[in-house]
Design a protein around this motif. Structure first.
Motif, mmCIF file in Angstrom:
data_model
loop_
_atom_site.group_PDB
_atom_site.id
_atom_site.type_symbol
_atom_site.label_atom_id
_atom_site.label_comp_id
_atom_site.label_asym_id
_atom_site.label_seq_id
_atom_site.Cartn_x
_atom_site.Cartn_y
_atom_site.Cartn_z
ATOM 1 N N GLY A 57 0.824 -1.197 0.000
ATOM 2 C CA GLY A 57 0.000 0.000 0.000
ATOM 3 C C GLY A 57 0.860 1.248 0.000
ATOM 4 N N SER A 58 0.211 2.363 0.248
ATOM 5 C CA SER A 58 0.905 3.644 0.231
ATOM 6 C C SER A 58 1.514 3.921 1.606
ATOM 7 N N ILE A 59 2.762 3.507 1.758
ATOM 8 C CA ILE A 59 3.436 3.550 3.060
ATOM 9 C C ILE A 59 4.544 4.593 3.032
ATOM 10 N N PHE A 60 4.566 5.431 4.039
ATOM 11 C CA PHE A 60 5.655 6.396 4.161
ATOM 12 C C PHE A 60 6.847 5.776 4.882
ATOM 13 N N SER A 61 6.559 5.106 6.008
ATOM 14 C CA SER A 61 7.637 4.470 6.762
ATOM 15 C C SER A 61 7.089 3.334 7.612
ATOM 16 N N ILE A 62 7.975 2.403 7.931
ATOM 17 C CA ILE A 62 7.640 1.290 8.814
ATOM 18 C C ILE A 62 8.598 1.310 9.980
ATOM 19 N N ASN A 63 8.073 1.321 11.163
ATOM 20 C CA ASN A 63 8.916 1.304 12.358
ATOM 21 C C ASN A 63 9.065 -0.141 12.826
ATOM 22 N N ALA A 64 8.680 -0.445 14.042
ATOM 23 C CA ALA A 64 8.840 -1.801 14.556
ATOM 24 C C ALA A 64 7.899 -2.773 13.851
ATOM 25 N N MET A 65 8.383 -3.997 13.683
ATOM 26 C CA MET A 65 7.564 -5.075 13.143
ATOM 27 C C MET A 65 7.654 -6.232 14.117
ATOM 28 N N ARG A 66 6.570 -6.968 14.275
ATOM 29 C CA ARG A 66 6.512 -8.010 15.308
ATOM 30 C C ARG A 66 5.731 -9.229 14.816
ATOM 31 N N TRP A 67 5.994 -10.337 15.451
ATOM 32 C CA TRP A 67 5.188 -11.544 15.285
ATOM 33 C C TRP A 67 4.563 -11.878 16.634
ATOM 34 N N TYR A 68 3.270 -12.122 16.604
ATOM 35 C CA TYR A 68 2.526 -12.592 17.759
ATOM 36 C C TYR A 68 1.956 -13.971 17.413
ATOM 37 N N ARG A 69 1.516 -14.683 18.433
ATOM 38 C CA ARG A 69 0.799 -15.933 18.190
ATOM 39 C C ARG A 69 -0.323 -16.073 19.198
ATOM 40 N N GLN A 70 -1.321 -16.845 18.788
ATOM 41 C CA GLN A 70 -2.482 -17.036 19.657
ATOM 42 C C GLN A 70 -3.028 -18.437 19.498
ATOM 43 N N VAL A 71 -3.267 -19.060 20.638
ATOM 44 C CA VAL A 71 -3.924 -20.357 20.716
ATOM 45 C C VAL A 71 -5.366 -20.112 21.159
ATOM 46 N N PRO A 72 -6.332 -20.824 20.577
ATOM 47 C CA PRO A 72 -7.730 -20.615 20.986
ATOM 48 C C PRO A 72 -7.894 -20.683 22.495
ATOM 49 N N GLY A 73 -8.574 -19.690 23.050
ATOM 50 C CA GLY A 73 -8.826 -19.661 24.478
ATOM 51 C C GLY A 73 -7.732 -18.997 25.292
ATOM 52 N N LYS A 74 -6.663 -18.595 24.623
ATOM 53 C CA LYS A 74 -5.557 -17.939 25.328
ATOM 54 C C LYS A 74 -5.298 -16.555 24.746
ATOM 55 N N GLN A 75 -4.594 -15.750 25.512
ATOM 56 C CA GLN A 75 -4.258 -14.403 25.048
ATOM 57 C C GLN A 75 -3.205 -14.460 23.950
ATOM 58 N N ARG A 76 -3.274 -13.458 23.081
ATOM 59 C CA ARG A 76 -2.250 -13.336 22.056
ATOM 60 C C ARG A 76 -0.936 -12.964 22.753
ATOM 61 N N GLU A 77 0.161 -13.611 22.354
ATOM 62 C CA GLU A 77 1.441 -13.349 22.992
ATOM 63 C C GLU A 77 2.479 -12.904 21.964
ATOM 64 N N LEU A 78 3.373 -12.029 22.409
ATOM 65 C CA LEU A 78 4.451 -11.562 21.554
ATOM 66 C C LEU A 78 5.492 -12.661 21.408
ATOM 67 N N ASP A 113 13.515 -7.239 5.642
ATOM 68 C CA ASP A 113 14.097 -6.685 4.429
ATOM 69 C C ASP A 113 13.379 -5.363 4.193
ATOM 70 N N ASN A 114 14.021 -4.273 4.547
ATOM 71 C CA ASN A 114 13.364 -2.971 4.454
ATOM 72 C C ASN A 114 13.053 -2.588 3.012
ATOM 73 N N ALA A 115 13.858 -3.040 2.087
ATOM 74 C CA ALA A 115 13.613 -2.725 0.676
ATOM 75 C C ALA A 115 12.332 -3.390 0.169
ATOM 76 N N LYS A 116 11.989 -4.517 0.781
ATOM 77 C CA LYS A 116 10.790 -5.256 0.369
ATOM 78 C C LYS A 116 9.628 -5.056 1.340
ATOM 79 N N ASN A 117 9.832 -4.241 2.377
ATOM 80 C CA ASN A 117 8.786 -4.039 3.407
ATOM 81 C C ASN A 117 8.288 -5.376 3.957
ATOM 82 N N THR A 118 9.210 -6.265 4.229
ATOM 83 C CA THR A 118 8.862 -7.630 4.634
ATOM 84 C C THR A 118 9.606 -8.023 5.900
ATOM 85 N N VAL A 119 8.895 -8.714 6.770
ATOM 86 C CA VAL A 119 9.501 -9.274 7.974
ATOM 87 C C VAL A 119 9.360 -10.786 7.905
ATOM 88 N N TYR A 120 10.347 -11.488 8.435
ATOM 89 C CA TYR A 120 10.392 -12.938 8.408
ATOM 90 C C TYR A 120 10.493 -13.485 9.821
#
Length: 121
Positions: free
Chosen positions: A26-47, A72-79
């Motif tokens: 999309g039309s993005i000016f900048s990206i700061n922090a990027m994160r992965w979270y996970r969630q199991v049914p019935g539990k809180q989402r965790e970092l 990869d900041n050039a690709k706006n992608t986090v792994y």
């Protein structure tokens, strides 16, 4: 429209590896922090892991030494490289990013729709 799209989830045996990707588009000016979270049914989402625009990383204790976050900041992608997977890692994994869209001077919090990771024993 700014969005995050995850890919790479699936079914893997315990001890195996998966690599998740999350691309911002999309039309993005900048990206700061990027994160992965996970969630199991019935539990809180965790970092799971986070990475700043400068490359500093942090991890949940449960994944340290097994998971690696990168971007990869050039690709706006986090792994998320996940090794030595355990059944306890089974969850829906969500990408999250602090982004400034070109349409606004303010940063906003964006979430992907999630990708399912299933680890069989």
């Amino acid at each position: 429209q700014v969005q995050l799209v995850e890919s790479g989830g699936g079914l893997v045996q315990a001890g195996g590896s998966l690599r998740l990707s999350c691309a911002a588009s999309g039309s993005i000016f900048s990206i700061n922090a990027m994160r992965w979270y996970r969630q199991v049914p019935g539990k809180q989402r965790e970092l799971v892991a986070g990475i700043t625009s400068g490359g500093s990383t942090n991890y949940a204790d449960s994944v340290k030494g097994r998971f690696t976050i990168s971007r990869d900041n050039a690709k706006n992608t986090v792994y998320l490289q996940m090794n030595s997977l355990e059944p306890e890692d089974t969850a829906v994994y969500y990408c999250n990013a602090d982004m400034v869209p070109r349409s606004s001077p303010y940063g906003m919090d964006y979430w992907g729709k999630g990708t399912l990771v299933t680890v069989s024993s």
